[in-house]
Write a protein that holds these residues in place. Structure first.
Motif, PDB file in Angstrom:
ATOM      1  N   ILE A   3     -15.031   2.548   4.665  1.00  0.00           N
ATOM      2  CA  ILE A   3     -13.889   2.338   3.787  1.00  0.00           C
ATOM      3  C   ILE A   3     -14.344   1.472   2.617  1.00  0.00           C
ATOM      4  N   SER A   4     -14.041   1.918   1.412  1.00  0.00           N
ATOM      5  CA  SER A   4     -14.399   1.143   0.224  1.00  0.00           C
ATOM      6  C   SER A   4     -13.187   1.054  -0.690  1.00  0.00           C
ATOM      7  N   ILE A   5     -13.177   0.020  -1.530  1.00  0.00           N
ATOM      8  CA  ILE A   5     -12.088  -0.141  -2.489  1.00  0.00           C
ATOM      9  C   ILE A   5     -12.666  -0.148  -3.897  1.00  0.00           C
ATOM     10  N   THR A  42       0.845  -1.196   0.000  1.00  0.00           N
ATOM     11  CA  THR A  42       0.000   0.000   0.000  1.00  0.00           C
ATOM     12  C   THR A  42       0.881   1.246   0.000  1.00  0.00           C
ATOM     13  N   ILE A  75      -6.145  -5.145   2.874  1.00  0.00           N
ATOM     14  CA  ILE A  75      -5.673  -3.797   2.558  1.00  0.00           C
ATOM     15  C   ILE A  75      -5.822  -2.894   3.776  1.00  0.00           C
ATOM     16  N   ILE A  76      -6.952  -2.950   4.445  1.00  0.00           N
ATOM     17  CA  ILE A  76      -7.172  -2.127   5.647  1.00  0.00           C
ATOM     18  C   ILE A  76      -6.150  -2.472   6.720  1.00  0.00           C
ATOM     19  N   ILE A  80      -2.797  -0.976   5.790  1.00  0.00           N
ATOM     20  CA  ILE A  80      -2.783   0.463   6.012  1.00  0.00           C
ATOM     21  C   ILE A  80      -2.618   0.768   7.498  1.00  0.00           C
ATOM     22  N   LYS A  95     -10.285  -6.587   0.764  1.00  0.00           N
ATOM     23  CA  LYS A  95     -10.557  -5.319   1.455  1.00  0.00           C
ATOM     24  C   LYS A  95      -9.984  -5.334   2.872  1.00  0.00           C
ATOM     25  N   GLN A 110       0.171   5.154   1.112  1.00  0.00           N
ATOM     26  CA  GLN A 110      -0.807   6.073   1.669  1.00  0.00           C
ATOM     27  C   GLN A 110      -0.799   7.387   0.916  1.00  0.00           C
ATOM     28  N   ALA A 127      -3.366   0.496  -3.442  1.00  0.00           N
ATOM     29  CA  ALA A 127      -2.827  -0.805  -3.064  1.00  0.00           C
ATOM     30  C   ALA A 127      -2.575  -1.687  -4.282  1.00  0.00           C
ATOM     31  N   LYS A 148      -7.785   1.515  -5.498  1.00  0.00           N
ATOM     32  CA  LYS A 148      -7.940   2.755  -4.738  1.00  0.00           C
ATOM     33  C   LYS A 148      -8.769   2.486  -3.481  1.00  0.00           C
ATOM     34  N   VAL A 149      -8.303   3.053  -2.362  1.00  0.00           N
ATOM     35  CA  VAL A 149      -8.964   2.879  -1.075  1.00  0.00           C
ATOM     36  C   VAL A 149      -9.530   4.236  -0.651  1.00  0.00           C
TER      37      VAL A 149
END
Length: 81
Positions: free
Chosen positions: A42-44, A8, A74-75, A78, A71, A10, A20, A34-35
């Motif tokens: 939170i959406s991707i 990822t 990725i969270i 981050i 998802k 930021q 990501a 894209k996050v």
């Protein structure tokens, strides 16, 4: 499919939190995911090329469990950085 690698970067620009890249089974790489963070959610969003947009094609993860796994991974990535 298993997530074998995740990277990822930021961004923190407006609602865009990060971008990501995810590798599945050491065989498939999905770049430029894209996050976004908006209204507490939170959406991707998966990448889409200009040609795909013209042809109205979309990248779709058919298996909802795999989408949620990507998802959450990725969270988690981050949150660790």
């Amino acid at each position: 499919m298993e997530i074998t690698s995740i990277r990822t970067r930021q961004i923190n620009s407006n609602n865009l939190l990060a971008i990501a890249s995810v590798t599945l089974d050491d065989e498939i790489i999905i770049n430029d995911i894209k996050v976004f963070f908006s209204d507490g959610v939170i959406s991707i969003v998966y990448p889409n090329t200009e040609r795909a947009k013209q042809l109205k094609q979309k990248n779709i993860i058919v298996n909802n469990d795999l989408h949620n796994k990507i998802k959450l991974a990725i969270i988690e990535q981050i949150n660790q950085t």
